[in-house]
Design a protein around this motif. Structure first.
Motif, PDB file in Angstrom:
ATOM      1  N   GLN A 136      -0.823  59.289  59.224  1.00  0.00           N
ATOM      2  CA  GLN A 136      -1.221  58.530  58.055  1.00  0.00           C
ATOM      3  C   GLN A 136      -0.019  58.056  57.268  1.00  0.00           C
ATOM      4  O   GLN A 136       1.042  58.672  57.296  1.00  0.00           O
ATOM      5  CB  GLN A 136      -2.048  59.387  57.090  1.00  0.00           C
ATOM      6  CG  GLN A 136      -3.456  59.601  57.467  1.00  0.00           C
ATOM      7  CD  GLN A 136      -4.201  60.331  56.347  1.00  0.00           C
ATOM      8  OE1 GLN A 136      -3.628  61.125  55.614  1.00  0.00           O
ATOM      9  NE2 GLN A 136      -5.487  60.057  56.236  1.00  0.00           N
ATOM     10  N   ILE A 137      -0.275  56.974  56.546  1.00  0.00           N
ATOM     11  CA  ILE A 137       0.673  56.495  55.539  1.00  0.00           C
ATOM     12  C   ILE A 137      -0.095  56.521  54.224  1.00  0.00           C
ATOM     13  O   ILE A 137      -1.209  55.999  54.138  1.00  0.00           O
ATOM     14  CB  ILE A 137       1.150  55.070  55.837  1.00  0.00           C
ATOM     15  CG1 ILE A 137       1.902  55.051  57.160  1.00  0.00           C
ATOM     16  CG2 ILE A 137       2.017  54.537  54.699  1.00  0.00           C
ATOM     17  CD1 ILE A 137       2.214  53.664  57.663  1.00  0.00           C
ATOM     18  N   VAL A 138       0.472  57.144  53.216  1.00  0.00           N
ATOM     19  CA  VAL A 138      -0.137  57.189  51.890  1.00  0.00           C
ATOM     20  C   VAL A 138       0.744  56.370  50.958  1.00  0.00           C
ATOM     21  O   VAL A 138       1.948  56.625  50.861  1.00  0.00           O
ATOM     22  CB  VAL A 138      -0.266  58.635  51.360  1.00  0.00           C
ATOM     23  CG1 VAL A 138      -0.846  58.651  49.945  1.00  0.00           C
ATOM     24  CG2 VAL A 138      -1.100  59.476  52.307  1.00  0.00           C
ATOM     25  N   ILE A 139       0.139  55.382  50.325  1.00  0.00           N
ATOM     26  CA  ILE A 139       0.844  54.589  49.317  1.00  0.00           C
ATOM     27  C   ILE A 139       0.400  55.119  47.963  1.00  0.00           C
ATOM     28  O   ILE A 139      -0.798  55.193  47.673  1.00  0.00           O
ATOM     29  CB  ILE A 139       0.502  53.090  49.423  1.00  0.00           C
ATOM     30  CG1 ILE A 139       0.802  52.536  50.820  1.00  0.00           C
ATOM     31  CG2 ILE A 139       1.232  52.302  48.328  1.00  0.00           C
ATOM     32  CD1 ILE A 139       2.260  52.509  51.207  1.00  0.00           C
ATOM     33  N   GLU A 140       1.357  55.520  47.159  1.00  0.00           N
ATOM     34  CA  GLU A 140       1.081  55.979  45.795  1.00  0.00           C
ATOM     35  C   GLU A 140       1.813  55.061  44.840  1.00  0.00           C
ATOM     36  O   GLU A 140       3.017  54.868  44.959  1.00  0.00           O
ATOM     37  CB  GLU A 140       1.562  57.416  45.590  1.00  0.00           C
ATOM     38  CG  GLU A 140       1.389  57.914  44.171  1.00  0.00           C
ATOM     39  CD  GLU A 140       1.951  59.306  43.944  1.00  0.00           C
ATOM     40  OE1 GLU A 140       1.873  59.765  42.795  1.00  0.00           O
ATOM     41  OE2 GLU A 140       2.469  59.924  44.886  1.00  0.00           O
ATOM     42  N   MET A 141       1.077  54.472  43.908  1.00  0.00           N
ATOM     43  CA  MET A 141       1.683  53.680  42.842  1.00  0.00           C
ATOM     44  C   MET A 141       1.429  54.415  41.547  1.00  0.00           C
ATOM     45  O   MET A 141       0.315  54.876  41.289  1.00  0.00           O
ATOM     46  CB  MET A 141       1.092  52.278  42.797  1.00  0.00           C
ATOM     47  CG  MET A 141       1.504  51.422  43.955  1.00  0.00           C
ATOM     48  SD  MET A 141       0.945  49.726  43.714  1.00  0.00           S
ATOM     49  CE  MET A 141       1.430  49.029  45.294  1.00  0.00           C
ATOM     50  N   MET A 142       2.481  54.539  40.735  1.00  0.00           N
ATOM     51  CA  MET A 142       2.371  55.294  39.488  1.00  0.00           C
ATOM     52  C   MET A 142       3.070  54.537  38.370  1.00  0.00           C
ATOM     53  O   MET A 142       4.054  53.834  38.604  1.00  0.00           O
ATOM     54  CB  MET A 142       2.949  56.685  39.676  1.00  0.00           C
ATOM     55  CG  MET A 142       4.365  56.723  40.160  1.00  0.00           C
ATOM     56  SD  MET A 142       4.810  58.376  40.714  1.00  0.00           S
ATOM     57  CE  MET A 142       6.213  57.961  41.750  1.00  0.00           C
ATOM     58  N   ALA A 143       2.555  54.704  37.160  1.00  0.00           N
ATOM     59  CA  ALA A 143       3.088  53.985  36.006  1.00  0.00           C
ATOM     60  C   ALA A 143       4.443  54.526  35.554  1.00  0.00           C
ATOM     61  O   ALA A 143       5.233  53.792  34.964  1.00  0.00           O
ATOM     62  CB  ALA A 143       2.100  54.024  34.853  1.00  0.00           C
ATOM     63  N   ALA A 144       4.708  55.787  35.824  1.00  0.00           N
ATOM     64  CA  ALA A 144       5.973  56.422  35.439  1.00  0.00           C
ATOM     65  C   ALA A 144       6.285  57.512  36.455  1.00  0.00           C
ATOM     66  O   ALA A 144       5.382  58.016  37.122  1.00  0.00           O
ATOM     67  CB  ALA A 144       5.859  57.015  34.038  1.00  0.00           C
ATOM     68  N   ILE A 171      -0.570  59.734  32.993  1.00  0.00           N
ATOM     69  CA  ILE A 171       0.124  58.706  33.774  1.00  0.00           C
ATOM     70  C   ILE A 171      -0.840  58.131  34.804  1.00  0.00           C
ATOM     71  O   ILE A 171      -1.416  58.872  35.604  1.00  0.00           O
ATOM     72  CB  ILE A 171       1.379  59.287  34.461  1.00  0.00           C
ATOM     73  CG1 ILE A 171       2.375  59.747  33.398  1.00  0.00           C
ATOM     74  CG2 ILE A 171       2.012  58.258  35.387  1.00  0.00           C
ATOM     75  CD1 ILE A 171       3.589  60.463  33.939  1.00  0.00           C
ATOM     76  N   ASN A 172      -1.003  56.814  34.769  1.00  0.00           N
ATOM     77  CA  ASN A 172      -1.868  56.157  35.753  1.00  0.00           C
ATOM     78  C   ASN A 172      -1.241  56.255  37.133  1.00  0.00           C
ATOM     79  O   ASN A 172      -0.060  55.924  37.309  1.00  0.00           O
ATOM     80  CB  ASN A 172      -2.059  54.681  35.402  1.00  0.00           C
ATOM     81  CG  ASN A 172      -2.927  54.493  34.190  1.00  0.00           C
ATOM     82  OD1 ASN A 172      -3.909  55.213  34.003  1.00  0.00           O
ATOM     83  ND2 ASN A 172      -2.593  53.530  33.356  1.00  0.00           N
ATOM     84  N   ARG A 173      -2.038  56.717  38.108  1.00  0.00           N
ATOM     85  CA  ARG A 173      -1.601  56.787  39.503  1.00  0.00           C
ATOM     86  C   ARG A 173      -2.758  56.361  40.392  1.00  0.00           C
ATOM     87  O   ARG A 173      -3.896  56.745  40.164  1.00  0.00           O
ATOM     88  CB  ARG A 173      -1.167  58.199  39.893  1.00  0.00           C
ATOM     89  CG  ARG A 173       0.085  58.650  39.201  1.00  0.00           C
ATOM     90  CD  ARG A 173       0.679  59.877  39.827  1.00  0.00           C
ATOM     91  NE  ARG A 173      -0.094  61.075  39.506  1.00  0.00           N
ATOM     92  CZ  ARG A 173       0.277  62.298  39.865  1.00  0.00           C
ATOM     93  NH1 ARG A 173       1.360  62.480  40.578  1.00  0.00           N
ATOM     94  NH2 ARG A 173      -0.449  63.331  39.541  1.00  0.00           N
ATOM     95  N   PHE A 174      -2.432  55.586  41.415  1.00  0.00           N
ATOM     96  CA  PHE A 174      -3.428  55.126  42.367  1.00  0.00           C
ATOM     97  C   PHE A 174      -2.908  55.385  43.766  1.00  0.00           C
ATOM     98  O   PHE A 174      -1.704  55.273  44.026  1.00  0.00           O
ATOM     99  CB  PHE A 174      -3.721  53.636  42.172  1.00  0.00           C
ATOM    100  CG  PHE A 174      -4.361  53.334  40.850  1.00  0.00           C
ATOM    101  CD1 PHE A 174      -5.739  53.317  40.732  1.00  0.00           C
ATOM    102  CD2 PHE A 174      -3.591  53.089  39.725  1.00  0.00           C
ATOM    103  CE1 PHE A 174      -6.342  53.048  39.512  1.00  0.00           C
ATOM    104  CE2 PHE A 174      -4.174  52.826  38.504  1.00  0.00           C
ATOM    105  CZ  PHE A 174      -5.553  52.804  38.385  1.00  0.00           C
TER     106      PHE A 174
END
Length: 135
Positions: free
Chosen positions: A97-105, A116-119
């Motif tokens: 798997q590849i996990v992409i995590e985007m976070m505000a900080a 903190i927003n994380r997706f």
């Protein structure tokens, strides 16, 4: 892996291919959202035992008004296509798997930070294609 650490690894095969493919400064995703590399990790999935690549990106405007879910999902697909495949192929032939995590900080991995927003999105690889998996 921090951007500064990548510079030290790119001279070592198989990571040499990452030198030009991986951002070390801010880049614009298709939505126009600014993304900055925070780190990438090669971990073992605790449930399946498979190797997984975690790509953590700073996205300061994520979760803010005006950034819609459709654009966010397209940006994550783009991040997997642009960097996830390259990292996975260079790091391990057995990556599940590849996990992409985007976070505000910046936030430590695995630490609850509700302020903190994380997706997240997960992908599997099929040949050269990132295939979205329900997270």
């Amino acid at each position: 892996m921090r951007a500064a650490q990548i510079a030290g690894l790119v001279a070592l095969p198989p990571f040499a291919a990452l030198a030009e493919a991986w951002p070390t400064q801010q880049v614009s995703a298709p939505s126009g959202q600014a993304l900055i590399l925070h780190e990438w990790l090669n971990e073992q999935n605790p449930w399946s035992g498979e190797s997984q690549i975690i790509i953590r990106l700073l996205a300061p405007t994520i979760g803010a008004a005006g950034v819609d879910d459709t654009a966010l999902r397209a940006d994550m697909d783009w991040a997997c296509d642009r960097w996830g495949r390259t990292i996975a192929q260079a790091a391990s032939a057995t990556t599940g798997q590849i996990v992409i995590e985007m976070m505000a900080a910046p936030t430590p991995r695995g630490t609850p930070t509700p302020e903190i927003n994380r997706f997240y999105e997960t992908y599997s690889l099929a040949g050269d294609a990132c295939i979205w998996e329900l997270f």
